[in-house]
Write a protein that holds these residues in place. Sequence first.
Motif, mmCIF file in Angstrom:
data_model
loop_
_atom_site.group_PDB
_atom_site.id
_atom_site.type_symbol
_atom_site.label_atom_id
_atom_site.label_comp_id
_atom_site.label_asym_id
_atom_site.label_seq_id
_atom_site.Cartn_x
_atom_site.Cartn_y
_atom_site.Cartn_z
ATOM 1 N N THR A 1 3.041 5.579 9.515
ATOM 2 C CA THR A 1 1.822 5.359 8.741
ATOM 3 C C THR A 1 2.181 5.178 7.276
ATOM 4 O OG1 THR A 1 1.500 7.714 8.272
ATOM 5 C CG2 THR A 1 0.546 6.830 10.339
ATOM 6 N N ILE A 2 1.226 4.720 6.474
ATOM 7 C CA ILE A 2 1.472 4.547 5.043
ATOM 8 C C ILE A 2 1.822 5.885 4.387
ATOM 9 C CG2 ILE A 2 0.328 3.991 2.855
ATOM 10 C CD1 ILE A 2 -1.088 1.695 4.418
ATOM 11 N N PRO A 3 1.092 6.976 4.633
ATOM 12 C CA PRO A 3 1.495 8.251 4.022
ATOM 13 C C PRO A 3 2.890 8.710 4.434
ATOM 14 C CG PRO A 3 -0.777 8.380 4.783
ATOM 15 C CD PRO A 3 -0.215 7.097 5.315
ATOM 16 N N GLN A 4 3.244 8.544 5.704
ATOM 17 C CA GLN A 4 4.579 8.942 6.145
ATOM 18 C C GLN A 4 5.654 8.109 5.456
ATOM 19 O OE1 GLN A 4 4.070 8.312 10.341
ATOM 20 N NE2 GLN A 4 3.418 10.424 10.759
ATOM 21 N N CYS A 5 5.417 6.823 5.387
ATOM 22 C CA CYS A 5 6.379 5.917 4.750
ATOM 23 C C CYS A 5 6.514 6.246 3.261
ATOM 24 C CB CYS A 5 5.902 4.480 4.951
ATOM 25 S SG CYS A 5 7.206 3.251 4.916
ATOM 26 N N ALA A 6 5.378 6.534 2.610
ATOM 27 C CA ALA A 6 5.392 6.867 1.186
ATOM 28 C C ALA A 6 6.194 8.133 0.925
ATOM 29 C CB ALA A 6 3.965 7.018 0.676
ATOM 30 N N ASP A 7 6.051 9.140 1.783
ATOM 31 C CA ASP A 7 6.815 10.374 1.610
ATOM 32 C C ASP A 7 8.313 10.106 1.709
ATOM 33 O OD1 ASP A 7 4.589 11.927 1.219
ATOM 34 O OD2 ASP A 7 4.537 12.753 3.244
ATOM 35 N N GLN A 8 8.715 9.291 2.682
ATOM 36 C CA GLN A 8 10.131 8.975 2.845
ATOM 37 C C GLN A 8 10.654 8.190 1.641
ATOM 38 O OE1 GLN A 8 10.278 6.852 6.547
ATOM 39 N NE2 GLN A 8 9.472 8.573 7.733
ATOM 40 N N LEU A 9 9.850 7.240 1.162
ATOM 41 C CA LEU A 9 10.278 6.425 0.032
ATOM 42 C C LEU A 9 10.350 7.253 -1.241
ATOM 43 C CD1 LEU A 9 11.024 3.759 -1.286
ATOM 44 C CD2 LEU A 9 8.589 3.160 -1.367
ATOM 45 N N PRO B 1 0.808 -1.227 0.000
ATOM 46 C CA PRO B 1 0.000 0.000 0.000
ATOM 47 C C PRO B 1 0.838 1.273 0.000
ATOM 48 C CG PRO B 1 -0.188 -1.162 2.107
ATOM 49 C CD PRO B 1 0.499 -2.082 1.161
ATOM 50 N N THR B 2 2.074 1.188 0.478
ATOM 51 C CA THR B 2 2.970 2.347 0.372
ATOM 52 C C THR B 2 3.250 2.657 -1.091
ATOM 53 O OG1 THR B 2 4.001 1.863 2.511
ATOM 54 C CG2 THR B 2 5.256 3.228 0.983
ATOM 55 N N LEU B 3 3.510 1.616 -1.881
ATOM 56 C CA LEU B 3 3.693 1.817 -3.324
ATOM 57 C C LEU B 3 2.410 2.345 -3.957
ATOM 58 C CD1 LEU B 3 6.349 0.318 -2.859
ATOM 59 C CD2 LEU B 3 5.866 -1.027 -4.921
ATOM 60 N N GLY B 4 1.267 1.829 -3.496
ATOM 61 C CA GLY B 4 -0.003 2.305 -4.031
ATOM 62 C C GLY B 4 -0.204 3.792 -3.788
ATOM 63 N N TYR B 5 0.195 4.255 -2.628
ATOM 64 C CA TYR B 5 0.089 5.684 -2.283
ATOM 65 C C TYR B 5 0.966 6.513 -3.225
ATOM 66 C CZ TYR B 5 -0.730 9.570 1.008
ATOM 67 O OH TYR B 5 -1.112 10.755 1.600
ATOM 68 N N ILE B 6 2.192 6.038 -3.467
ATOM 69 C CA ILE B 6 3.096 6.732 -4.386
ATOM 70 C C ILE B 6 2.539 6.715 -5.803
ATOM 71 C CG2 ILE B 6 5.366 6.563 -5.498
ATOM 72 C CD1 ILE B 6 6.509 5.748 -2.792
ATOM 73 N N SER B 7 1.987 5.578 -6.223
ATOM 74 C CA SER B 7 1.390 5.470 -7.556
ATOM 75 C C SER B 7 0.285 6.503 -7.744
ATOM 76 C CB SER B 7 0.842 4.055 -7.765
ATOM 77 O OG SER B 7 0.135 3.947 -8.987
ATOM 78 N N ASP B 8 -0.554 6.661 -6.725
ATOM 79 C CA ASP B 8 -1.640 7.639 -6.806
ATOM 80 C C ASP B 8 -1.099 9.065 -6.898
ATOM 81 O OD1 ASP B 8 -3.564 5.655 -6.698
ATOM 82 O OD2 ASP B 8 -3.919 5.852 -4.546
ATOM 83 N N ILE B 9 -0.063 9.384 -6.108
ATOM 84 C CA ILE B 9 0.539 10.719 -6.156
ATOM 85 C C ILE B 9 1.112 11.003 -7.542
ATOM 86 C CG2 ILE B 9 2.504 12.085 -5.343
ATOM 87 C CD1 ILE B 9 2.020 10.966 -2.556
ATOM 88 N N ASP C 1 13.059 0.278 4.334
ATOM 89 C CA ASP C 1 12.320 -0.586 5.264
ATOM 90 C C ASP C 1 10.950 0.020 5.552
ATOM 91 O OD1 ASP C 1 11.466 -2.336 7.224
ATOM 92 O OD2 ASP C 1 12.729 -1.457 8.796
ATOM 93 N N ALA C 2 9.885 -0.726 5.194
ATOM 94 C CA ALA C 2 8.522 -0.292 5.486
ATOM 95 C C ALA C 2 7.958 -0.981 6.724
ATOM 96 C CB ALA C 2 7.612 -0.569 4.281
ATOM 97 N N GLY C 3 8.823 -1.638 7.478
ATOM 98 C CA GLY C 3 8.383 -2.419 8.628
ATOM 99 C C GLY C 3 7.788 -1.606 9.755
ATOM 100 N N ASP C 4 8.099 -0.302 9.819
ATOM 101 C CA ASP C 4 7.547 0.519 10.896
ATOM 102 C C ASP C 4 6.028 0.627 10.805
ATOM 103 O OD1 ASP C 4 10.000 0.910 11.992
ATOM 104 O OD2 ASP C 4 10.255 2.978 11.317
ATOM 105 N N ILE C 5 5.472 0.371 9.636
ATOM 106 C CA ILE C 5 4.013 0.381 9.508
ATOM 107 C C ILE C 5 3.406 -0.763 10.316
ATOM 108 C CG2 ILE C 5 2.087 0.085 7.875
ATOM 109 C CD1 ILE C 5 3.866 1.424 5.762
ATOM 110 N N ILE C 6 4.068 -1.911 10.332
ATOM 111 C CA ILE C 6 3.570 -3.076 11.071
ATOM 112 C C ILE C 6 3.588 -2.808 12.572
ATOM 113 C CG2 ILE C 6 3.948 -5.523 11.560
ATOM 114 C CD1 ILE C 6 2.940 -4.961 8.725
#
Length: 543
Positions: free
Chosen positions: A502-510, A322-330, A492-497
């Motif tokens: 959050t997914i938006p925070q992780c997406a911004d960093q990625l 879902p982090t990739l999905g958030y980036i895809s949408d942006i 590492d997207a493990g902090d979401i687990i």
Amino acid sequence: MPETALQIDPRDNVLVALAPLAAGTAINLGPNSYPVIENIPAKHKLALVDLKPGDLVTMYGMVVGEATQPIARGGLLSTRNVRHRAGEYTAQRYPVSFALPDAASWSGRTFMGYHRADGQVGTRNYWLVLPLVFCENRNVDRMREALEEELGYGSSHNSYRPLVRQLVSKQMVNGDRIAHEASTHADRIFPNIDGIRFLTHQGGCGGTRQDAQALCGLLAGYIHHPNVAGATVLSLGCQNAQSSMLMDALRARDPRLTKPVLFFDQQRSGRETVLMTGALEQTFEGIVEANRITRAPSPLSALTVGLKCGGSDGFSGISANPTLGYISDILGELGGKSILSEFPELHGVEQELINRCATDEIAQRFFDLMQAYSARAKAVHSGFEMNPSPGNIEDGLITDAIKSAGAARKGGVAPVRDVLDFPQYATTPGLTLLCTPGNDVECVTAQAGAGANLVLFTTGLGTPTGNPVAPVVKISTNSQLAERMADIIDFDAGDIITGESTIPQCADQLLDLCLDVASGKRFTKAEEFGQNDFIPWKRGVSL
């Protein structure tokens, strides 16, 4: 205290264990308490209700399996008591819309890219050397050995290296060499060339004419790729994959033929030394010209991002995907492109994707491709349900529908703007569905051939997959993997687990990392390892 289990969708009748759950404990979700009646490993699922044989298992709000044995409330779902089951689908659209992320903070951002004459922008600057047929693989390898060492891209030895050394010396005497002392690659003769990529394959002849056409389409996609400045093509002469077939495919992608493409035919050349000397000399001249281009600011609309998962686990659909999905949408909102592939891993979410298609024509095309792919698998007594690997199953993806429901989250929630068959090239801004296998390398090979100038690759188990022309950014679904295989993981997207991000925070960093990679400020682990995997799909049954 972090949550220990997650109900992904209110309609689900299972929970995902975010940590190992011990028998005899209970899970509190809101006002409800759910018993754990047996040990549940992390990433696996436990039943929220009593399930009897024939009952449907729902996850992500959709059907992902069918109980084959009684499963008590709080019990473990496994391959012993659940089998694959997916929802039915038709080509009929039932249009839906979802709230999209706010892309305003990214609208003015840029990356430093290579602007091509056809309007595309590269994140790297490569010269390609490739064969039209497997008979030329050895000569491609000989060119690699000669060029890479003398130009500062590798370490090898062969008899053609002295020729390349002479060409380098002549270039320096002519004064055309661009100073490279301040470059981060001070040992390279051409500081603006990120590398010379040598592709070899096992096709071009002996198969069907359709195989040859598909191969030429793929190779044309690589030559047309924004990360490629030009190409050298070696041909035997008599093979199915003729030079004219490749040029027709290239002209379909680039009608003005804006890039230099150098052809060398061994049967016309006669002796190997004639072929190789001519190829090396003209390739060197092409690289000299390609080295003149430099990076310039580029909008995010110039990015085409491949969305891929491999070595997936039970956390893939919760964190990294879902982090990739958030980036895809942006990116879609900014005019960029993203490519979601792996059609065997979209089985079970077909109707959801059909409903998101922008037009009836696009929906019909996706329906037809899925039906045809499924029919080919069934014709050889297989099927999409055979897709999950032993590693997938061990880590919680016990049916293809569970795996697919999580895999589809890489595509975000934006409308599907186009559907392509392999080896077509992506040109429509927004989300494109590209028909490929789930096989990691075949898929990434196809995504790069469709124009992806960056690939985001999620993994829960770990995989080193890379690509010759597109940087592959590896994203872990869990922090344990990022620590255990730090040499191949970029993010590492493990902090979401754990609830630390959050997914938006992780997406911004990625996405910040992606812009650094696209600008050449950072290189991916796969690039550092020289992991240049290239396997063309022959349109057989590959899941």
